[in-house]
Design an enzyme around this catalytic site. Sequence first.
Site, short mmCIF file in Angstrom:
data_model
loop_
_atom_site.label_atom_id
_atom_site.label_comp_id
_atom_site.label_asym_id
_atom_site.label_seq_id
_atom_site.Cartn_x
_atom_site.Cartn_y
_atom_site.Cartn_z
CG MET A 193 -1.70 -1.16 0.83
SD MET A 193 -3.08 -1.45 -0.42
CE MET A 193 -4.15 0.09 -0.17
CG LEU A 211 7.78 1.43 -4.63
CD1 LEU A 211 8.09 -0.34 -5.06
CD2 LEU A 211 8.89 0.96 -3.50
CG ASN A 232 0.80 -4.05 -8.25
OD1 ASN A 232 0.84 -4.25 -7.18
ND2 ASN A 232 0.03 -3.02 -8.79
CG HIS A 256 -4.96 -2.96 -9.97
ND1 HIS A 256 -5.00 -2.11 -9.32
CD2 HIS A 256 -6.04 -2.67 -10.73
CE1 HIS A 256 -6.25 -1.42 -8.97
NE2 HIS A 256 -6.46 -1.52 -10.28
CG ASP A 300 -3.37 1.13 -10.16
OD1 ASP A 300 -2.52 0.01 -9.59
OD2 ASP A 300 -3.58 0.89 -8.82
CD GLU A 327 -6.45 -9.64 -7.13
OE1 GLU A 327 -5.42 -9.61 -6.14
OE2 GLU A 327 -7.29 -9.38 -6.59
C1 GRF Z 1 -5.39 -7.75 -4.29
O1 GRF Z 1 -7.01 -7.08 -4.09
C2 GRF Z 1 -4.18 -7.03 -4.85
O2 GRF Z 1 -5.11 -7.54 -6.08
C3 GRF Z 1 -4.51 -6.08 -4.57
O3 GRF Z 1 -5.08 -5.62 -2.62
C4 GRF Z 1 -5.49 -6.56 -3.12
C5 GRF Z 1 -4.19 -7.60 -1.39
O4 GRF Z 1 -4.00 -9.40 -1.05
N1 GRF Z 1 -3.07 -5.03 -5.20
P1 GRF Z 1 -3.78 -10.02 -0.08
O5 GRF Z 1 -3.10 -9.41 0.76
O6 GRF Z 1 -2.40 -10.92 -1.67
O7 GRF Z 1 -4.82 -10.81 -0.07
#
Ligand code: GRF
Length: 191
Positions: free
Chosen positions: A94, A97, A111, A113, A149, A178
């Site tokens: 969060m 950079l 990254n 997203h 992003d 993901e």
């Molecule tokens: C995920 O949804 C990712 O896409 C976003 O933040 C969330 C992180 O989830 N950038 P986690 O900490 O990997 O469970």
Amino acid sequence: MKKYSGRKVFVAVFISGRGSNLKSLINFSKKKISPIKIDIVFSNNKNAIGLKFAKEKKIKIVHLKEKNFYNLEKKLVKILNKRKIGLICLAGFMKILSNNFIKKFNGKIINIHPSLLPKYKGLNTHRRVIENKEDYTGCTVHFVNSKLDSGKIIFQKKIKIFKKDNEKTLAQRVLLEEHKIYPKAIMKILS
Ligand code: GRF
């Protein structure tokens, strides 16, 4: 699947919280076909739940606690270079950079997203796609550049939004995807 025969790329994963993507990357790294070894995990939050997976697997953890951003990145660069890190995976990290840092590791920071980029950059993606009555959403792995992003897309998965979906159900379905696409994106750029 066949065994990865090259030298494994050392990876640093940056997290801030839950760390479910970190967990999926750790599991992937243990597979024979995987071109990576997770060498170190950085977190700006010492209570990040995800750190427990890294601890269980005896992966080195560094808590980024410097308040001063310049000092923090200086420390980071030193560690990353010393440990010969070839790829940085941001996974729910969060903090933004600096351009300076991104330039130093140009093409080596990726990254994940939770949207079909270039749509829905930034936070609260699931809420916004539902509010906008989108038919589809998804998730994207992309290179990190100086704009949020906005770097080159490596891998994407499209997901249908159902009428009965809410922010929570959608987030859960997207997260499952993901966990699949982050390893796929790494395979795409490294093997
Ligand atoms: C995920 O949804 C990712 O896409 C976003 O933040 C969330 C992180 O989830 N950038 P986690 O900490 O990997 O469970």
